[in-house]
Design a protein around this motif. Structure first.
Motif, short mmCIF file in Angstrom:
data_model
loop_
_atom_site.label_atom_id
_atom_site.label_comp_id
_atom_site.label_asym_id
_atom_site.label_seq_id
_atom_site.Cartn_x
_atom_site.Cartn_y
_atom_site.Cartn_z
N ALA A 138 20.50 62.15 6.81
CA ALA A 138 19.24 62.44 5.91
C ALA A 138 17.75 62.30 6.86
N LEU A 139 18.04 62.93 8.33
CA LEU A 139 16.47 62.74 8.99
C LEU A 139 15.80 64.03 8.91
N HIS A 140 16.23 65.14 7.90
CA HIS A 140 15.49 66.49 8.23
C HIS A 140 14.10 66.58 7.81
N ARG A 141 13.98 65.55 7.06
CA ARG A 141 12.48 65.55 6.33
C ARG A 141 11.59 64.59 7.30
N ALA A 175 8.71 62.79 12.59
CA ALA A 175 8.85 62.92 14.18
C ALA A 175 9.88 64.10 14.43
N LEU A 176 10.84 64.37 13.68
CA LEU A 176 11.72 65.58 14.18
C LEU A 176 10.98 66.82 13.78
N ARG A 177 10.30 67.01 12.80
CA ARG A 177 9.54 68.11 12.46
C ARG A 177 8.41 68.55 13.62
N GLN A 178 7.68 67.31 13.84
CA GLN A 178 6.55 67.58 14.65
C GLN A 178 7.17 67.74 16.12
N ALA A 179 8.45 67.22 16.57
CA ALA A 179 8.93 67.66 17.65
C ALA A 179 9.27 69.22 17.64
N ALA A 215 25.18 63.90 11.58
CA ALA A 215 24.69 62.85 11.13
C ALA A 215 22.99 62.83 11.32
N PHE A 216 22.71 63.48 12.82
CA PHE A 216 21.34 63.67 13.36
C PHE A 216 20.37 64.62 12.93
N CYS A 217 21.16 65.65 12.01
CA CYS A 217 20.45 66.70 11.39
C CYS A 217 19.60 67.69 12.37
N ALA A 218 20.08 67.75 13.62
CA ALA A 218 19.59 68.53 14.58
C ALA A 218 20.27 69.65 14.75
#
Length: 372
Positions: free
Chosen positions: A39-42, A45-49, A229-232
């Motif tokens: 559940a990393l989608h929010r 750090a991911l969204r900023q990338a 799992a990594f939501c990418a």
């Protein structure tokens, strides 16, 4: 499919998907469908990338493969980060996990290998074994004795066994007994190739997947995906530099787009986030363990696996559909899977996410008990 045998989400608009909370036709639901287990989608750090990559003016896709000698900082970074996470010399990044077999397996398999394919293996592995141009023998799903019998009956002098299997099976959450397979192939100079799409990030002390979980990374090579799992998005194979060179020469790697630069940047961020925050994986494991206990207290037969996927049957298909619609009316979506391994009647596939709470799981168990 009759109206009675119809998913309650059919023809409905879904938003905010990918983990514990869905919005369906504007209504909030507690969700147990999907595969974005961490559940990393929010995570900022991911969204900023993704936003930084777009702001930099980078192209959305990279057209030229490594064979031309071109270096690309975005893709080199994700490969270096994946290699660090996997504990390998290097890694190869590619656009989709469906190429795990055609790139990963075919980079490792070669003359002298005899492929032994699990009967429940993912489609991409089945197709890859057909393309490999090597002897292929099937064996019963997750059955070490059947594998031993197959090897004894078909392995010819001068051949090495190469076992081809999923690590964690997508529908059931069951794990291939890689430790038993490793004991079988070790005296024969054999190896194991694993599509670890669903276990990567979830299993093992460091989140490296099924081979790490069973302690057989010395004989097992894996292809992994960043979209579960990594939501990418995208996939990778941790490997030696020699294997990476072979992989990059293969037609599916050389002839395909290298993938989205946005996907590569978000994948890098996701890998780095989990390296710095391993407690999220522990949290997910604890939630899955609690869910398994709660479902067993209802008398349901749930496999004894540490995975975040819990599968079970509840009477006939019509019984399961009735229960499913009752749960949906109560604001819970629990899917009935017809995917690989589900059997002709299907089964409930209950995915646990790191953003679930103990209260969410207790609510599911309570509503299941009332609806059954």
């Amino acid at each position: 499919m009759t109206i009675a045998d119809r998913e309650p989400v059919a023809d409905k608009w879904v938003s905010n998907g990918a983990s514990a909370r869905w919005t369906i036709e504007g209504r909030p639901y507690l969700n147990f469908a999907g595969a974005c287990y961490l559940a990393l989608h929010r995570e900022p750090a991911l969204r900023q990338a993704a936003m930084d990559l777009i702001a930099s003016g980078a192209p959305f896709a990279q057209q030229l493969p490594p064979n031309y000698g071109i270096r690309d900082a975005i893709f080199e970074t994700v490969e270096r980060t994946a290699a660090e996470y996997l504990g390998t010399d290097t890694a190869v990044f590619f656009a989709t996990g469906y190429l795990i077999g055609q790139i990963g397996l075919c980079a490792y398999a070669g003359p002298g290998d005899h492929l032994y394919l699990d009967a429940g293996a993912h489609y991409n592995l089945v197709q890859a074994t057909q393309l490999a141009g090597l002897p292929v023998t099937g064996f019963a799903h997750c059955d070490a004795q059947a594998l031993q019998d197959a090897i004894a009956g078909t392995l010819r002098p001068g051949e090495r066994p190469l076992i081809v299997t999923d690590g964690m099976f997508a529908t059931t959450g069951d794990l291939a007994p890689l430790d038993a397979y490793a004991r079988l192939v070790a005296p024969l100079d054999g190896r194991i190739f694993v599509d670890d799409a669903h276990a990567f990030g979830v299993l093992g002390d460091n989140g490296r997947g099924t081979a790490e979980h069973f302690g057989v990374e010395d004989v097992a090579h894996a292809g992994v995906t960043l979209s579960k799992a990594f939501c990418a998005q995208g996939a990778a194979m941790g490997c030696s530099r020699e294997a990476a060179e072979r992989a990059n020469r293969l037609p599916p790697k050389r002839g395909a787009n290298a993938g989205s630069t946005i996907s590569a940047a978000v994948s890098t961020a996701a890998l780095r986030y989990m390296s710095a925050n391993p407690s999220r994986r522990t949290q997910l494991s604890d939630l899955a363990r609690h869910a398994r206990q709660q479902l067993r207290q209802l008398g349901l037969q749930v496999s004894n696996s540490p995975s975040p996927v819990l599968s079970f049957k509840l009477g006939s298909r019509s019984d399961m559909r009735r229960v499913q619609h009752r749960l949906f009316e109560r604001g819970i979506y629990l899917p009935i899977s017809d995917y690989l391994g589900a059997g002709p009647e299907g089964l409930f596939r209950c995915a646990i996410f790191a953003d679930h709470s103990i209260e969410d799981i207790d609510r599911l168990a309570s509503e299941l008990g009332a609806a059954a």
